[in-house]
Design an enzyme around this catalytic site. Structure first.
Site, PDB file in Angstrom:
ATOM      1  N   ASP A 166      27.068  39.595  85.303  1.00  0.00           N
ATOM      2  CA  ASP A 166      26.761  41.023  85.237  1.00  0.00           C
ATOM      3  C   ASP A 166      27.152  41.522  83.852  1.00  0.00           C
ATOM      4  OD1 ASP A 166      26.461  40.420  87.943  1.00  0.00           O
ATOM      5  OD2 ASP A 166      27.166  42.390  88.588  1.00  0.00           O
ATOM      6  N   LYS A 229      20.923  46.872  87.305  1.00  0.00           N
ATOM      7  CA  LYS A 229      22.036  47.384  88.092  1.00  0.00           C
ATOM      8  C   LYS A 229      22.422  48.766  87.574  1.00  0.00           C
ATOM      9  CE  LYS A 229      26.949  46.216  88.937  1.00  0.00           C
ATOM     10  NZ  LYS A 229      27.985  45.179  88.725  1.00  0.00           N
ATOM     11  N   LYS A 265      20.358  46.280  91.957  1.00  0.00           N
ATOM     12  CA  LYS A 265      21.728  46.342  92.450  1.00  0.00           C
ATOM     13  C   LYS A 265      22.327  47.720  92.203  1.00  0.00           C
ATOM     14  CE  LYS A 265      26.328  44.202  91.957  1.00  0.00           C
ATOM     15  NZ  LYS A 265      27.118  43.119  91.333  1.00  0.00           N
TER      16      LYS A 265
END
Length: 329
Positions: A166, A229, A265
């Site tokens: 991430d 995300k 996400k």
């Protein structure tokens, strides 16, 4: 009681990973988002139709498989990460699964997400489960370290066994409209990840407008992101349905133009089963049931699992258990 839960293994083997595409500044320039329209649409999520009774319990079991079970605290320790991984191995008490007729099903979270320092600890604790470890990298949460430092952090996390990375974008690039710089940096991060999948954290609460969020989403996808995300969870404004709708519609547009399916996400502030059901309904209505799979949708959450487990027990007994009966770490 026996519930029907979609098998998570159905779609993933045929999923084509995003190879990345040249930066198309004309496409980026055409992106516009109408905040008022987005807010009206977001306000209908969970209001028109809701899932009840056994259907709700099945959706909540599905939600567990979509969680990136996360600990990203300044006081994290190896012991806490090991306890989180123990919970990941058995996210729901066996007697609850048995009562639901799901004792023989694979109900496990999508991943365990930790700082780079704890990747090895998590990999060892999850050995044999098939649960991937996700590492937050690139100077999380601010993203303001030298590029060489951020690239090396990615490489070390992958070397330690992280299967998902991430990364954090530099929000200033978005606010300046420096799309080439953002593209180049995410492209470099993608290369450093190798076979590990890359989730690009936009920090949407700091990007000022929905159009900025949409353009940043597109640039990251063109650069090769496997997921986009919302947040680090450390911003003042984290995931919400309006921003989610913006990003999801860019995912849909990208899929229509390229044939590549990108994951989404939402992270930060998603703490209740009710929240999870709203996001799942949004994904189903906007992108279809196929996106409700771990390779295309995740929740970034630390306390969501506790409430889901409480709701599952309530569905069976009619009573809510105390939080301590479902300890996370």
């Amino acid at each position: 009681m026996s519930l029907k839960v979609v098998d998570n293994s159905v779609a993933a083997p045929t999923h084509r990973r995003n190879p990345g595409f040249p930066l198309d500044l004309d496409w980026v320039g055409r992106v516009r988002m109408n905040r008022s329209a987005l807010e009206r649409r977001a306000g209908t999520i969970g209001a028109r139709r809701t899932v009840k009774k056994d259907h709700q319990l099945a959706w909540l079991l599905k939600a567990i498989t979509l969680i990136d079970l996360t600990t990203l605290n300044a006081d994290d320790t190896a012991g806490r990460v090991q306890r989180l991984c123990a919970k990941a191995r058995h996210p729901v008490r066996r007697e609850i699964l048995a009562e639901l007729g799901m004792a023989d099903r694979r109900i496990l979270p999508g991943a365990v997400c930790v700082y780079h320092s704890f990747v090895k600890t998590a990999v060892e604790a999850l050995d044999g489960t098939g649960i991937p470890v996700a590492a937050v990298s690139t100077a999380f949460p601010h993203g303001l370290a030298p590029v060489e430092t951020k690239l090396r952090e990615i490489e070390m996390s992958v070397e330690d066994g992280a299967e998902e990375i991430d990364i954090v974008i530099e929000r200033g690039m978005v606010l300046r409209g420096d799309w080439q710089a953002l593209y180049d940096q995410v492209r470099a991060f993608r290369k450093a990840c190798g076979d590990a999948h890359i989730k690009t954290i936009l920090g949407t609460g700091e990007l000022a407008t929905q159009t900025n969020i949409a353009k940043a989403s597109l640039v990251c996808m063109l650069a090769g992101a496997d997921f986009i995300k919302t947040s680090t969870g450390k911003e003042k404004v984290n995931a919400n349905l309006v921003t989610s709708l913006t990003m999801i519609r860019m995912i849909r547009w990208f899929a229509e133009e390229t044939g590549i399916e990108i994951g989404y996400k939402p992270a930060g502030g998603i703490a209740t089963a009710g929240d999870a059901l709203k996001y799942m309904a949004l994904m189903k209505e906007e992108l279809g049931t196929k996106w409700l799979q771990p390779h295309l949708f995740r929740f970034g959450a630390s306390s969501l699992l506790t409430d889901i487990e409480r709701q599952l027990e309530h569905g069976l007994t009619g009573h809510y258990a105390a939080d301590y009966r479902q300890p996370l770490v």
